[in-house]
Each structure stands twice: as C-alpha cells, then as structure tokens.
Design an enzyme around this catalytic site. Structure first.
Site, mmCIF file in Angstrom:
data_model
loop_
_atom_site.group_PDB
_atom_site.id
_atom_site.type_symbol
_atom_site.label_atom_id
_atom_site.label_comp_id
_atom_site.label_asym_id
_atom_site.label_seq_id
_atom_site.Cartn_x
_atom_site.Cartn_y
_atom_site.Cartn_z
ATOM 1 N N SER A 1 9.641 -4.914 5.655
ATOM 2 C CA SER A 1 8.695 -5.367 6.540
ATOM 3 C C SER A 1 9.326 -5.775 7.904
ATOM 4 O O SER A 1 10.256 -5.028 8.431
ATOM 5 C CB SER A 1 8.017 -6.514 5.875
ATOM 6 O OG SER A 1 6.870 -6.893 6.669
ATOM 7 N N HIS B 1 1.007 -3.204 1.525
ATOM 8 C CA HIS B 1 2.166 -3.331 2.302
ATOM 9 C C HIS B 1 2.902 -4.489 1.171
ATOM 10 O O HIS B 1 4.163 -4.347 1.234
ATOM 11 C CB HIS B 1 1.834 -4.119 3.594
ATOM 12 C CG HIS B 1 3.149 -4.729 4.123
ATOM 13 N ND1 HIS B 1 4.129 -3.632 4.573
ATOM 14 C CD2 HIS B 1 3.453 -5.767 4.646
ATOM 15 C CE1 HIS B 1 5.063 -4.428 5.346
ATOM 16 N NE2 HIS B 1 4.984 -5.455 5.301
ATOM 17 N N ASP C 1 -0.173 1.500 2.628
ATOM 18 C CA ASP C 1 0.347 0.601 3.468
ATOM 19 C C ASP C 1 -0.373 0.530 4.748
ATOM 20 O O ASP C 1 -0.353 1.666 5.521
ATOM 21 C CB ASP C 1 1.707 0.267 3.638
ATOM 22 C CG ASP C 1 2.307 -0.558 4.572
ATOM 23 O OD1 ASP C 1 1.433 -1.313 5.203
ATOM 24 O OD2 ASP C 1 3.447 -0.809 4.499
#
Length: 373
Positions: A149, A350, A317
């Site tokens: 991330s 995600h 995601d």
C-alpha cells in the site's frame, strides 16, 4: 493529542535539521522501529518492512512484546518472512503518531504539539527517514525491501533515491501514483475530519477530539479496503438483532454491515491522531514516482537497480487496482531487474495482504527462500 507507541518500540534520531522535500526542516526528530530475528555477522540478512498509512512498527509478536502484530501471520519464526533467517526491521512512518515524529509530537521550538505547524510531508521524506534508520542500525545493504500500500510507494521512493541500499524488493498492492478514485476517497476522508467542529483547525486534545469526523473517515476507508464481493458474501442483507441494537436513532445502524463499520471505526478513533491522518493521506495523493525522479514513470522504474523483484496484487483491489502493479512489474523489467508479477485471486480487496495470508504467504516465502541469496 498524544502519541500511541507500542511498549517495545525503539527509536533512531534523525539528523538535526532533517530536510523535507518541500523545504521544511525538522529538529530533534526520530523514527520508531522494531526488529525481529537476529542480524548475521555481516548484517547482510536484513529485510525492511515499510507500512501503510495506519500501522505502527509492531509487525509481529516477539519476546519484548508478545502482543500480536499487524502482520502476525506473515512475520516470525517459520513464517513467510522467516525471522529464523532474516533480521527484519519494521519502521513507523515519519509523520505518524505511533512513535515517529509527526504532527502529534512536541515541537522543540514551542513545547506544544506541532499540529498544522508540522512541515509539508512527502512520501520521499518517509523514504529518506527509513533509509537513515537502516544505516543507523549498521546495515549497508538490505537483502529485501517489502512495501505494501503506502509502504510500496515509500519503497519505490527509497529504491529510487538510495539506489545501492537493497538487493531485492517485494511490492504488494501498491502503485507509482494514486489514481483519481483513491484521491477522491481520501479527499472525502480529510473533509470529514476538517468539517468536524472539534477539529478546530488542528487544535484539539483528548477532551475535545473530532470523533465524528474520524469515525466517518474510517468508515469510508473500510468500505474501500475490502471488495463489494466480500461485503455480499460476508454480510448479505443480514440485519442486526433487535437485542444488539445500541441506539434509538431511527436512522442508526440496522444492517450487519453497518454494525461492522461502526465497530471498526470505534476501534480506530482515539488511537490515531487526526492531523497525522491528514498529513499521511495527503502525501499519498501527492506522490508520483515520475515527478519525484524528474523523468517518465517507465524510465524511473527502469533506473531502479535490483537483482530480483516480486510484484503482487489482487483483481478486487479498487484503491490500488491490479493494472497498477502490472505497470510496476513491467517498468522494473525494463531495467536490469528479474521480475515476477503475480496477480492473486482474493475477494478481500486492498486489505487482502493483511488478512489473506493463505494467498500471500506462499509466494513471499518462496521468494525469500530461494538459493540466489
């Protein structure tokens, strides 16, 4: 507002008058970190973990702090990031409120929390602070940098700005820059915080904390961290049982998914500094590897010198779509790096790298266990 520091966290002082990318300076700043495993005699078995927006340096349990870490299933003896082999360093991002210097820290010039007087923060500043921490720990070259991330953005900035610092890289659910959807969501999160009257232009304390703004921001984030498929399977249209309803508001939570978001938000608020959230969120939006490198994205990626890289993502995601990981893999392949791109199947969006260790663990373990080291 206070900082929230795990009990076993240690600290590295940054150089006095630490320069920020956009012109600010920090005096007396520090970076919080934890280590797992033991360094080899030559300190050539170090693995650096760079985190997303909210985690602290406590990635996993260890003798000094047995509490489970935020990546407990992935880091530890015999786990994918095997601390029987690797000396793992996890740093808390500059700008956070989990021990590293950030808006909740005391400004040495005033003795009060920085608040909005904290300098403009860039992902590149987080990367430079992490690189300094690694060198201060006596590591001249990392075996691997792992970033997920925001941590993946930080890793790309670090590898670009400190080209001899790492041999390999594992990029997880990250990107060379944020897409409009992610920017829009984070913009709404920041607006929710800033429009809470108790935010008070960044001047709040524990007794007057912008709880409503932070609650809304966290709920917005949680919606995007998972996928619509998972929400359907996990909650459907199930309703909260009458005896479990906690309020009489006719518009309050009535569905299980609403109750879940409320529970997650309550866990988060009062354990994260709102100004830190604003700064870290905005620096993600502003990051662009091409702009940072003064060239094109493809040229910036090709210029990163690594021996090997593993790039992982999931189709579900929405914050960091899979095509962004494919672009990282193709760009690194344009240079001298031997790259594996691995799209994984997971309904968990995600957050899959945090919760789906069954999918992410084996390829990470394989990458870190092969004999090319």
């Amino acid at each position: 507002m206070r900082e929230f520091i795990p009990p076993a966290t240690r600290f590295i002082d940054l150089p006095d008058r630490f320069p920020m990318r956009d012109g600010g300076l920090l005096r007396g700043a520090r970076i919080a970190y934890e280590t797992f495993g033991r360094p080899s005699a030559r300190r050539d078995n170090a693995v650096l973990i760079l985190t997303g927006l909210s985690p602290d340096a406590h990635a996993a349990s260890h003798p000094d702090d047995p509490a489970p870490g935020w990546w407990e299933a992935m880091v530890g003896p015999g786990k994918p990031v095997d601390t029987d082999r690797w000396y793992v360093i996890c740093v808390n991002s500059l700008g956070s409120c989990k021990g590293s210097t950030g808006p909740a820290s005391l400004d040495p010039d005033t003795g009060a929390p920085y608040g909005l007087a904290f300098p403009e923060l860039a992902v590149e500043d987080i990367a430079d602070a992490a690189a300094h921490t690694v060198r201060a720990l006596g590591v001249e070259r990392l075996a691997c940098v792992i970033g997920a991330s925001m941590g993946g953005m930080t890793a790309l900035a670090l590898l670009s700005r400190h080209p001899e610092l790492a041999r390999s890289h594992i990029s997880i659910s990250s990107a060379v820059h944020a897409l409009p959807f992610a920017i829009a969501v984070r913009s709404l999160q920041r607006e929710a915080i800033r429009r809470d009257p108790l935010w008070n232009e960044g001047r709040y304390d524990a007794t007057a904390y912008p709880r409503h703004g932070m609650t809304t921001a966290r709920k917005l984030g949680m919606i995007t961290y998972r996928s619509a498929q998972e929400w359907d399977v996990r909650f459907g249209r199930n309703r909260i049982a009458e005896e479990h309803r906690t309020d009489q508001d006719p518009f309050g939570p009535r569905f299980d998914v609403e109750g879940y978001l409320e529970f997650q938000a309550r866990r988060f608020v009062h354990h994260f500094d709102p100004n830190s959230y604003l700064y870290l969120s905005r620096c993600m939006d502003r990051f662009d590897l091409a702009t940072s490198s003064g060239t094109t994205t493809e040229a910036a990626l090709a210029a990163i010198r690594l021996e090997k890289a593993l790039v992982i993502g999931v189709e579900t995601d929405t914050l960091f779509p899979l095509h962004q990981q494919r672009r990282i893999a193709e760009g690194l392949s344009g240079g001298s790096t031997d790259v594996e791109f691995l799209p994984l199947e997971s309904t968990q969006g995600h957050d899959a790298f945090l919760v789906d260790s069954g999918s992410f663990g084996p390829p990470v373990a394989k990458f870190l266990s092969v004999d090319w080291w």
